[in-house]
Design a protein around this motif. Structure first.
Motif, PDB file in Angstrom:
ATOM      1  N   THR A   1      19.948  35.308  36.571  1.00 47.44           N
ATOM      2  CA  THR A   1      18.511  35.182  36.818  1.00 47.44           C
ATOM      3  C   THR A   1      18.111  33.729  37.043  1.00 47.44           C
ATOM      4  OG1 THR A   1      18.129  35.057  34.430  1.00 47.44           O
ATOM      5  CG2 THR A   1      17.972  37.229  35.470  1.00 47.44           C
ATOM      6  N   ASP A   2      18.988  32.789  36.680  1.00 49.02           N
ATOM      7  CA  ASP A   2      18.695  31.370  36.852  1.00 49.02           C
ATOM      8  C   ASP A   2      20.011  30.618  36.971  1.00 49.02           C
ATOM      9  OD1 ASP A   2      17.357  29.035  37.079  1.00 49.02           O
ATOM     10  OD2 ASP A   2      16.479  29.019  35.080  1.00 49.02           O
ATOM     11  N   ALA A   3      19.944  29.399  37.433  1.00 46.96           N
ATOM     12  CA  ALA A   3      21.150  28.553  37.494  1.00 46.96           C
ATOM     13  C   ALA A   3      21.394  28.007  36.090  1.00 46.96           C
ATOM     14  CB  ALA A   3      20.961  27.432  38.507  1.00 46.96           C
ATOM     15  N   TYR A   4      22.204  28.746  35.336  1.00 45.03           N
ATOM     16  CA  TYR A   4      22.398  28.401  33.922  1.00 45.03           C
ATOM     17  C   TYR A   4      23.257  27.159  33.781  1.00 45.03           C
ATOM     18  CZ  TYR A   4      20.381  32.859  32.544  1.00 45.03           C
ATOM     19  OH  TYR A   4      19.529  33.908  32.344  1.00 45.03           O
ATOM     20  N   GLU A   5      22.871  26.314  32.827  1.00 47.85           N
ATOM     21  CA  GLU A   5      23.625  25.110  32.482  1.00 47.85           C
ATOM     22  C   GLU A   5      23.367  24.833  31.020  1.00 47.85           C
ATOM     23  OE1 GLU A   5      23.913  20.367  33.688  1.00 47.85           O
ATOM     24  OE2 GLU A   5      23.008  21.815  35.079  1.00 47.85           O
ATOM     25  N   THR A   6      24.417  24.511  30.281  1.00 47.14           N
ATOM     26  CA  THR A   6      24.283  24.265  28.849  1.00 47.14           C
ATOM     27  C   THR A   6      25.172  23.108  28.448  1.00 47.14           C
ATOM     28  OG1 THR A   6      24.349  25.295  26.661  1.00 47.14           O
ATOM     29  CG2 THR A   6      26.103  25.886  28.203  1.00 47.14           C
ATOM     30  N   THR A   7      25.099  22.724  27.190  1.00 49.60           N
ATOM     31  CA  THR A   7      25.881  21.603  26.656  1.00 49.60           C
ATOM     32  C   THR A   7      26.611  22.051  25.399  1.00 49.60           C
ATOM     33  OG1 THR A   7      24.007  20.815  25.343  1.00 49.60           O
ATOM     34  CG2 THR A   7      24.243  19.912  27.569  1.00 49.60           C
TER      35      THR A   7
ATOM     36  N   LEU B   1      28.866  29.228  35.227  1.00 51.86           N
ATOM     37  CA  LEU B   1      28.092  28.591  34.176  1.00 51.86           C
ATOM     38  C   LEU B   1      28.592  27.168  33.994  1.00 51.86           C
ATOM     39  CD1 LEU B   1      26.077  28.630  31.775  1.00 51.86           C
ATOM     40  CD2 LEU B   1      27.957  29.514  30.366  1.00 51.86           C
ATOM     41  N   THR B   2      27.696  26.210  34.062  1.00 49.23           N
ATOM     42  CA  THR B   2      28.050  24.794  33.904  1.00 49.23           C
ATOM     43  C   THR B   2      27.868  24.401  32.448  1.00 49.23           C
ATOM     44  OG1 THR B   2      27.316  24.344  36.160  1.00 49.23           O
ATOM     45  CG2 THR B   2      27.533  22.454  34.685  1.00 49.23           C
TER      46      THR B   2
END
Length: 790
Positions: free
Chosen positions: A489-495, A584-585
């Motif tokens: 649903t979105d360009a997911y990116e996490t840390t 997923l980044t």
């Protein structure tokens, strides 16, 4: 005229009577003894001594409107000290003294010199005084007396209004009060009957009467009908002197209008009404009108219409037009000539407002029969359904069947029908329809995710009469096919922190699917088979269309790897199922409490720059300097000519122009394209880097230049062309230049200052100019060399 003569005679008699009375009074006054030593008692018992009064007279009267030739004697003043020797002088002052009233200063007789009007002034107050004629010394104190103007009947009665207007209901009882009229008389109401008025009616009998004393007008006849006569004109007279002979009178006009009451029922002028209406009429259309006449007006004449019986009660209705008081018969439902051709109605007209006093005159209503004939009409086609809902799968190719609509002609002739689509409702032309049977097919592929519903309109018209057509809405639903894979649903990116201390999920991801719910959720999340045993991260499907990413390691290092790209496969529940791989980044960051740093260099950089960074910066600077120097060096070098040399074409080697260059100091090469091809001046400039393909077309009558190395022939040919061409510019015009380059090892090329001839020139030095001038050296070299070559 007779009344005026009587009035004058009466006035004359009253004047003589007044004069006789005044003379008698005067004699009585003059013979009355004077009063001396008279005492009066004060309010508080004090005895007042009134001084001796020598005056003797009574209150005087004078008749108004006296028109005799001599002044009217009002009265006589006399003092008891007057001995008749003429030593006393009488003086009169006050209201009207000297103007209206004059006095004889010797005898004391007072006369009125002007005609008096009691209605203007009823009395006058005067002051009299007796003085010594010689010394003007007052002999007695001044004393006031009153002269009253005696009234005569000289003013006729006058009404407050010249015309009166009144209303009374029709059919009122006898004696009903209509209006009160009032008159006034300016004469003195306290003296005689001059102001006593009596009212009488001069015109208006036998309908009305008036009360003699009050002036109230009342009805005199019962059941006066407004519909027979609405307005009456009455004349009322007011007469003074109690109405007796010799009195004066005045009149006024009274307009009396009979107001309406509901005393008449409505009546239809005929017993049957005939009407007709087309079967093509729409509900609400008027079939005809009926009217019951009621002579009453206003709300008393209001009539309401109703249908009380008949076989057309379900098909027709009637309303009341209150402006025209007509009953309007309107169509309530669609008619069918083939089913029923005539209808009958029974219509009732009744008064809206009924007066209970006249209920016995009723009933206040009437009925009439209305017959309606249905006329045959060419009706438009009728669809079997008021609307259609069809369905077709998306991605179906052109020509796919959608459905069918059907219409028929309701007329007996049953005309054939032709179908068409309203293109205003199908601008992109997704559908077509068979004109014969109404079958709808697709023209192009449909996409449910783009347009899920198509709403079009279909026309059905008679072939022989295109104006008779019908329209029906058609809703086409595009059935879903599983042709869209689910995606993030979105360009997911996490840390993720380098030192992870919690086992909580890094991120929870969701997906979306453009397809319908039947081919969309539920979603299945998984890792690709090749990384299912990923040592860094794992995926947990939450089975609620979400998934959580969990780390397998307890620590990460930004120096080793600061970025992870985790592929995630998402599958839908369609048939067949579709899936997509999304990335997923995940960035590795340094975490220090609430501070998070995800910069890869932040771990090694100190307050100053490292040695490697300084070396990289210096290397970049050096490279830039080298590029700048190289660019400047190339700019200073002379440009290589881009002309393609060929042995066969001497024009590519010989440059002829009228101005001289600046030698080696002149770095700008001369464009020889104009000399090589004079047509280039018209806009065509040949390329210098390729061999020209343009072939010069010789002008008529001129011989083309031979393709040889003879420069003399080439130049002569060009000179001849320029001389014979009136449109060519003067290429051979002399140009004078004040600047010539210096420092050229070849010296000056100009022959203007040379004293030698062509035969004396030595071109051997061309051999030393290098390979670029080899062709020129071969042409203009030593004669021996030229002869050897020959």
């Amino acid at each position: 005229m007779k009344e005026d003569n009587c009035l004058h005679a009466a006035l004359l008699c009253l004047g003589m009577l007044s004069y006789t009375l005044a003379m008698s009074t005067e004699r009585l006054n003059s013979s009355r003894p004077s009063l001396h030593g008279h005492h009066e008692k004060g309010k508080e018992g004090q005895v007042l001594h009134r001084s001796k009064r020598g005056w003797v007279w009574n209150q005087f009267f004078v008749i108004e409107e006296y028109t005799g030739p001599d002044p009217v004697l009002v009265g006589r003043l006399h003092s008891d000290i007057d001995s008749g020797d003429g030593n006393i002088k009488y003086i009169l002052s006050g209201e009207g003294a000297g103007i209206i009233f004059v006095i004889d200063d010797k005898s004391g007789n007072i006369h009125a010199t002007k005609t008096l009007d009691r209605e203007e002034r009823a009395q006058y107050t005067l002051t009299a005084q007796a003085v010594d004629r010689n010394t003007n010394r007052p002999l007695e104190p001044p004393s006031e007396f009153i002269v009253k103007v005696q009234d005569i009947n000289d003013n006729p009665p006058e009404f407050l209004h010249e015309n009166y207007h009144a209303n009374v209901p029709e059919r009122s009882n006898v004696g009903t009060s209509v209006i009160q009229v009032t008159a006034s008389d300016a004469d003195d109401p306290t003296y005689g009957n001059s102001a006593k008025l009596v009212y009488s009616i001069l015109e208006g009998q036998p309908y009305f009467s008036v009360e003699a004393q009050t002036g109230i007008i009342r009805t005199a006849l019962p059941n006066m009908d407004r519909e027979a006569k609405e307005e009456y004109h009455v004349v009322i007279q007011a007469k003074d002197m109690g109405g007796h002979m010799g009195g004066l009178s005045g009149t006024t006009k009274v307009t009396i209008t009979l107001t309406d009451v509901n005393d008449n029922p409505p009546k239809f002028p005929q017993s049957v009404y005939q009407m007709s209406i087309s079967e093509a009429a729409i509900p609400g259309e008027e079939a005809g009108r009926v009217k019951a006449k009621d002579p009453d007006i206003g709300e008393n004449g209001l009539v309401a219409y109703n249908i009380i019986d008949g076989d057309g009660m379900e098909m027709f209705e009637i309303t009341t037009d209150y402006e025209t008081q007509e009953g309007v018969v309107k169509l309530k439902k669609h008619l069918d000539y083939e089913a029923k051709k005539t209808y009958s109605l029974k219509v009732e007209a009744a008064n809206v407002h009924i007066d209970p006093k006249f209920i016995n005159n009723g009933p206040f209503k009437d009925t009439v029969t209305v017959k309606i004939n249905v006329e045959d009409a060419d009706e438009p086609p009728i669809f079997l359904a008021p609307s259609y809902i069809l369905e077709v799968e998306e991605n179906a190719g052109p020509g796919a069947s959608v459905g069918r609509v059907h219409a028929k002609d309701p007329d007996a002739k049953n005309s054939p029908i032709r179908y068409s689509i309203d293109r205003h409702t199908d601008l992109d032309r997704y559908f077509s329809i068979s004109p014969e049977d109404g079958s709808i097919t697709t023209i192009k592929k449909l996409d449910r995710e783009e347009i899920a519903w198509h709403n079009i309109s279909v026309y059905a018209a008679e072939i022989h009469n295109r104006h008779q057509e019908a329209k029906v809405p058609v809703a086409i639903r595009v059935a879903d096919v599983n042709d869209n894979a689910p995606r993030f649903t979105d360009a997911y990116e996490t840390t993720v922190c380098e030192k992870r201390q919690s086992n909580e999920p890094l991120i929870t991801i969701t997906a979306e699917d453009k397809d319908d719910t039947a081919n969309g959720p539920r979603f299945i999340f998984s890792l690709p088979p090749e990384i299912i045993h990923n040592p860094n991260f794992t995926l947990r499907d939450n089975r609620d269309n979400t998934a959580s990413v969990i780390t397998r390691r307890t620590s990460f290092s930004r120096q080793v790897q600061d970025l992870y790209l985790l592929p995630i496969v998402i599958s839908d529940g369609g048939d067949p199922p579709l899936s997509s791989t999304n990335t997923l980044t995940i960035r590795v960051c340094g975490c220090d409490g609430d501070r998070i740093s995800c910069n890869a260099e932040a771990y090694t950089l100190n307050a100053g720059l490292s040695t490697g960074a300084l070396i990289a910066i210096l290397a970049c600077i050096v490279i830039l300097l080298v590029i700048v120097v190289l660019f400047v060096t190339l700019k200073r070098q002379k440009k290589e000519p881009l002309i393609v040399f060929e042995e066969e074409d001497v024009r590519e080697n010989i440059i002829t122009y009228d101005d001289e260059g600046g030698g080696e100091e002149d770095t700008e090469a001369f464009d020889i394209a104009t000399l090589q091809n004079p047509d280039g001046i018209n806009g065509f400039i040949p390329r210098k880097d390729i061999k020209p393909e343009y072939q010069y077309m010789p002008r008529p009558g001129l011989r083309p230049a031979p393709n040889s190395v003879d420069v003399d022939d080439f130049i002569n040919t060009r000179i001849q062309e320029a001389d014979n061409d009136p449109t060519a510019p003067p290429y051979d015009s002399i140009q004078i230049y004040g600047y010539e380059g210096r420092g050229s090892v070849a010296g000056s090329l100009s022959s203007l200052e040379s004293a030698t001839t062509d035969s004396d020139l030595d071109y051997d030095y061309l051999q030393n100019w290098g390979p670029r001038f080899k062709k020129l050296a071969d042409l203009y070299g030593s004669k021996d060399t030229f002869e050897d070559d020959s």
